[in-house]
Design a protein around this motif. Structure first.
Motif, short mmCIF file in Angstrom:
data_model
loop_
_atom_site.label_atom_id
_atom_site.label_comp_id
_atom_site.label_asym_id
_atom_site.label_seq_id
_atom_site.Cartn_x
_atom_site.Cartn_y
_atom_site.Cartn_z
N ARG A 166 0.91 -1.27 -0.11
CA ARG A 166 0.18 -0.07 0.04
C ARG A 166 0.84 1.42 0.19
O ARG A 166 0.30 2.32 -0.33
CB ARG A 166 -0.93 -0.05 1.27
CG ARG A 166 -1.83 -1.32 1.15
CD ARG A 166 -3.17 -0.96 0.09
NE ARG A 166 -3.86 -1.86 0.05
CZ ARG A 166 -3.97 -3.09 -0.80
NH1 ARG A 166 -3.06 -3.00 -1.66
NH2 ARG A 166 -4.91 -3.72 -0.68
N GLY A 167 2.20 1.14 0.12
CA GLY A 167 2.90 2.49 0.07
C GLY A 167 3.34 2.76 1.78
O GLY A 167 2.68 2.27 2.66
N PRO A 168 4.63 3.19 1.87
CA PRO A 168 5.17 3.44 3.23
C PRO A 168 4.35 4.51 4.11
O PRO A 168 4.43 4.39 5.37
CB PRO A 168 6.73 4.12 2.69
CG PRO A 168 6.57 4.60 1.51
CD PRO A 168 5.48 3.69 0.85
N HIS A 169 3.38 5.59 3.41
CA HIS A 169 2.87 6.60 4.18
C HIS A 169 1.19 6.18 4.48
O HIS A 169 0.45 7.02 4.86
CB HIS A 169 2.80 7.52 3.22
CG HIS A 169 2.40 7.66 1.76
ND1 HIS A 169 3.07 7.06 0.85
CD2 HIS A 169 1.13 7.89 1.48
CE1 HIS A 169 2.36 6.88 -0.30
NE2 HIS A 169 1.27 7.42 0.16
N SER A 170 1.03 4.71 3.89
CA SER A 170 -0.37 4.20 4.10
C SER A 170 -0.87 4.01 5.39
O SER A 170 0.08 4.13 6.40
CB SER A 170 -0.67 3.04 3.01
OG SER A 170 -0.04 2.13 3.72
N GLY A 171 -2.39 4.31 5.47
CA GLY A 171 -2.84 4.03 6.97
C GLY A 171 -2.48 2.62 7.51
O GLY A 171 -2.51 2.41 8.48
N MET A 172 -2.53 1.69 6.39
CA MET A 172 -2.51 0.36 6.69
C MET A 172 -1.07 -0.02 7.25
O MET A 172 -0.87 -0.64 8.38
CB MET A 172 -2.74 -0.73 5.66
CG MET A 172 -4.38 -0.58 5.27
SD MET A 172 -5.48 -1.01 6.58
CE MET A 172 -4.68 -2.52 7.35
N ALA A 173 -0.20 0.74 6.68
CA ALA A 173 1.40 0.40 7.23
C ALA A 173 1.52 0.92 8.54
O ALA A 173 2.10 0.50 9.36
CB ALA A 173 2.30 1.05 6.07
N HIS A 174 0.79 2.10 8.57
CA HIS A 174 1.14 2.72 10.15
C HIS A 174 0.26 2.09 10.97
O HIS A 174 0.63 2.20 12.35
CB HIS A 174 0.80 4.29 9.60
CG HIS A 174 1.75 5.06 9.29
ND1 HIS A 174 2.60 6.11 10.25
CD2 HIS A 174 2.36 5.20 8.01
CE1 HIS A 174 3.64 6.59 9.41
NE2 HIS A 174 3.46 6.10 8.24
N TRP A 175 -0.77 1.57 10.71
CA TRP A 175 -1.70 0.81 11.61
C TRP A 175 -0.95 -0.27 12.28
O TRP A 175 -1.17 -0.64 13.45
CB TRP A 175 -2.96 0.29 11.09
CG TRP A 175 -4.01 -0.32 11.85
CD1 TRP A 175 -4.86 0.22 12.70
CD2 TRP A 175 -4.18 -1.82 12.15
NE1 TRP A 175 -5.48 -0.52 13.51
CE2 TRP A 175 -4.98 -1.98 13.17
CE3 TRP A 175 -3.42 -2.83 11.58
CZ2 TRP A 175 -5.37 -3.19 13.48
CZ3 TRP A 175 -3.87 -4.21 11.95
CH2 TRP A 175 -4.74 -4.37 13.00
#
Length: 866
Positions: A295-304
């Motif tokens: 999803r990309g390094p800045h995506s919400g799923m990555a940060h979740w």
């Protein structure tokens, strides 16, 4: 601790003075025994201790003062995204570690290729550029391999082991590419499965462990269910965005396994290993990297996923701090970052492999291969094999299937150019007989016609030739043009990149999707990538204990795997247990300021070390050394220092601290009992001369408490002279008044030779409302009140400071720049007092040291009571 003096006559008739514990402190001793008993009971019923017992895991002998290191890797998290997550509250526990001052956040350069296999080879074995990319063609076998495969990882690790000691020897490893020499590897690519994790426990004991850890089991099941629901939702979102149904569906199980199941197993395993007392533990959390690729390094799923990793880190840190078998340090780092990227196929409408084959399309076989290359390249195989690190027969079959499919692809590609590009860095292997001119023509066409951002080819002797659009560059000469002037790792990047290009398994041409404007093209279907020289993909982070510093010999302001390796080895190797106490940026600033304005900055620290007994009941000189090192002082005044006492292992604490911190020292005993001593010490990084040391007066005709002393040293350099007095006053109010009167008298502070600026510091056992405090501040300034807009902070009791007993007083001519009373975990547990650290500024022109004899040695220490 209280003492009374008793006179005894030895057999030879000589008078001797000994000291015993005062009866006035019997209630305090009883309280300490009660607290120790409570700690023992709590340890006996500990969930972690019972988990280790029930599983039958090997327990290491308790060495409370022995160093241990837990290295926690957050795979693929760039520093920029970490700072974003900290600012948005996604990692509250890690933020607390950082903000409290326990850890420092610094930059980490992964090297090139910016991939886990390359970084871990350099970290675990000290081998740079062990692989040319995450995927490449083996020059010995001609096979295309990926470092996620068991056979590939095991082969590279075996080669690395011949060049260097495994960093994890005697420890454990979780979810790595390599075992790193660990005696207990779990979920590693080179050693799939969970070796020794369940010990010798049968099903019944495993069930008991699950019941004993019922809350953890419930939490894990809940997280699995939540992740599965979110994965299903994300699956439909991906379909609506036009992504492959098959690829999105395959992502669901691997994502749940990697992001939740493996993470929870890692946390449980590391907690158990810390409880057992392993010397070094390394664990790799993959959740962010998995989500970032998709999803990309800045995506919400990555940060979740970072919030869940933060919770696992919190549990591990609590287990490490509770362990009574080792004194653990927690080190956090990311092996590399992630670059937001655009798939090459999406931008150009065809794959890199199709482009290369088109340029070589001379016969029917090449046409056939071009048609066969229509499949969309992706990272799904990597993700499914990561899930296979759990081990078991199904995982082995999955790994064999992946390798068989790769072998099938190789059989059809061996007679034509082979393109191996699993990310933004790829290798093109040309057929035998292709001359240098043909390679250059292909490189130029790829850069200009196929819009491949960069194409590289090693020159015959040294250096690398690079093609970008219509231009040609040379490395290292044109490094700024190729990588960008503002690249933070430019000093080492060109050399590392040339090592990639000249690696024995590198392609004839190396392609990179890096753009100097920050945009990146990746040659597989992913939206977060790494492997190349980009700012974010090479820009990881380290969050290290505040006492760990970069060696002075390193000219760079960032870490890399080999430097991190050396720092860890220093922390865990008993033969080289020296805390790296070197000139930091602050010290460099002091030197610069002297030449510019003839002012000198000096950091002075006063610290009651409580005989190196912590508030947790643990005797640990190493923790005191780490506490001092984290503050980076020039002068340290220590109180309650033991030398040769049975209660503290007959260690000369003053000499040992000075050796570990690489400082000079002087010690004056206030209490002498046979060969046992107890008193004050001064450590110094600058030249000092002992002027006098002695005991302070006691009340006549009253029960005699612990004798108190003072040490007077002169700090002498070519630039200035400073008088430093370090003391520890009594517990009785009238006694303290008598002792302060002596300090202010002609024997000490009013002595004719006490000229120039003065610092008086120590444990005064008096709050700011006491009479002696007012007497001292009538002549000196309290450093804690000398800084504007800063409220004085209490220093005792260290866990919950109630009183300000430790003070640092300065003469009016000294400028107080800053004052610190640390509130770190280490400051709360290392001693029952917190240290006071003051930054002073001295005008060297006003206080020249004069004509003192440079050959003068330390004065004789006076041990007689006054």
């Amino acid at each position: 601790m209280g003492w009374i003096r008793t006179e005894k006559k030895p057999p030879d008739g000589r008078e001797a003075t000994e000291f015993k514990r005062s009866r006035h402190f019997l209630p305090l001793a009883a309280l300490r025994r009660t607290i120790a008993l409570f700690r023992l009971l709590r340890r006996w019923i500990s969930r972690r201790e019972w988990t280790v017992r029930l599983l039958g895991l090997e327990v290491f002998p308790a060495k409370p003062d022995a160093a241990g290191v837990i290295l926690l890797q957050i795979d693929g998290l760039p520093r920029k995204q970490l700072e974003r997550a900290l600012a948005r509250g996604k990692m509250p526990f890690v933020r607390k570690l950082w903000k409290a001052g326990d850890h420092r956040l610094e930059s980490f350069y992964s090297g090139v290729p910016s991939t886990t296999p390359a970084v871990q080879a350099e970290l675990f074995f000290g081998v740079r550029t062990a692989v040319p990319a995450f995927a490449f063609r083996d020059s010995e076998t001609g096979q295309t391999i990926e470092m996620i495969q068991f056979s590939a990882a095991a082969k590279i690790e075996q080669a690395c082991q011949t060049d260097g000691r495994g960093l994890l020897e005697g420890g454990s490893a979780y979810c790595n590419i390599y075992a790193g020499g660990a005696s207990e590897p779990h979920f590693c690519a080179s050693a799939m499965g969970a070796r020794e994790l369940l010990g010798h426990a049968g099903p019944g004991r495993v069930i008991l462990v699950a019941l004993w850890n019922s809350m953890a089991v419930i939490r894990s099941l809940g997280l699995l269910a939540a992740e599965f629901v979110v994965a299903i939702s994300d699956f439909f979102r991906g379909i609506l965005d036009g992504r492959s149904v098959r690829a999105e569906f395959k992502l669901i199980p691997s994502r749940v396994i990697v992001a939740v199941l493996i993470r929870e197993l890692i946390a449980i395993g590391v907690e158990a290993d810390a409880t057992r007392g392993l010397p070094i533990i390394h664990a790799n959390f993959l959740g962010y990297d998995e989500q970032s690729h998709g999803r990309g390094p800045h995506s919400g799923m990555a940060h979740w996923s970072l919030r869940q990793i933060d919770g696992a880190i919190a549990r591990i840190v609590r287990a490490a701090r509770a362990s009574h078998r080792r004194d653990y340090q927690i080190w956090l780092y990311s092996d590399h970052g992630q670059q937001a990227s655009t798939p090459y196929q999406d931008a150009q409408g065809r794959t890199l492999e199709q482009v290369v084959h088109e340029f070589f399309e001379h016969d029917a076989r090449n046409n056939q291969s071009a048609a066969a290359g229509q499949q969309e390249p992706s990272m799904q195989g990597v993700r499914s094999q990561r899930a296979g690190w759990l081990g078991g027969s199904w995982a082995k079959r999955l790994a064999e299937l992946e390798e068989t499919l790769s072998a099938t692809d190789r059989e059809t590609a061996i007679e034509r150019p082979t393109v191996v590009a699993k990310g933004p860095l790829g290798h093109i292997y040309l057929p035998p007989g292709c001359d240098a001119d043909s390679k250059r023509r292909l490189a130029a066409r790829l850069a200009s016609e196929a819009h491949v951002p960069w194409v590289f080819m090693p020159r015959e002797s040294a250096g690398v030739q690079a093609w970008h659009r219509e231009s040609t560059y040379q490395l290292p000469e044109d490094a700024e043009a190729v990588f960008g002037k503002s690249h933070p790792f430019l000093p080492e990047l060109p050399e590392d990149f040339e090592r990639v290009c000249r690696h024995r398994d590198a392609g004839d041409l190396i392609v990179s999707g890096w753009h100097t404007d920050g945009s990146t093209v990746t040659f597989v279907c992913e939206f977060g990538s790494h492997g190349g020289p980009g700012l974010d993909e090479t820009g990881g982070f380290v969050m290290i204990p505040s006492e760990v510093r970069m060696p002075a010999s390193v000219p760079f302001a960032y870490w890399r795997p080999s430097r991190l390796r050396q720092a860890v080895l220093r922390a865990i190797d008993p033969e080289q247990a020296r805390i790296e106490f070197v000139e930091s940026v602050q010290h460099d600033h002091r030197i610069a300021s002297l030449s510019a304005s003839q002012t000198v900055s000096l950091r002075v620290m006063t610290y009651n070390v409580h005989s190196c007994f912590g508030t947790d009941g643990r005797l640990s000189l190493a923790r005191i050394a780490r506490m001092i090192a984290s503050c980076n002082p020039d002068l340290v005044a220590l109180q309650e220092v033991d030398v040769g006492r049975m209660a503290t292992g007959q260690v000369d604490q003053a000499a040992r601290l000075a050796r570990e911190l690489e400082m000079d020292y002087t010690f004056h005993p206030s209490v002498v009992s046979g060969s046992e001593c107890y008193g004050n010490a001064i450590l110094s990084r600058v030249p000092i001369r002992v002027r006098r040391a002695g005991l302070l007066p006691v009340l006549a005709g009253a029960p005699q408490w612990e004798p108190r002393g003072v040490v007077w040293v002169t700090v002498e350099t070519e630039e200035f002279r400073l008088q430093l007095f370090a003391t520890h006053l009594g517990l009785n109010r009238r006694e303290r008044q008598l002792q302060v009167a002596s300090l202010l008298g002609p024997d000490w502070l009013s002595h004719p030779e006490c000229d120039g600026p003065v610092v008086l510091c120590g444990d005064f056992n008096a709050h700011s409302t006491a009479l002696i405090y007012r007497q001292l501040t009538a002549r000196f300034r309290d450093a804690q009140t000398a800084v504007a807009n800063q409220r004085p902070r209490n220093t005792w009791f260290s866990h919950y400071p109630l009183l300000r007993l430790d003070h640092l007083f300065v003469s009016p001519e000294l400028v107080v720049r800053s004052v610190q009373v640390p509130d770190t975990y280490l400051a709360r547990v290392a001693s029952d007092h917190r240290p006071v650290i003051v930054d002073l500024e001295i005008n060297a022109d006003a206080f020249q040291c004069g004509t003192s004899d440079p050959q003068a040695g330390p004065a004789d220490i006076e041990n007689k009571p006054e």
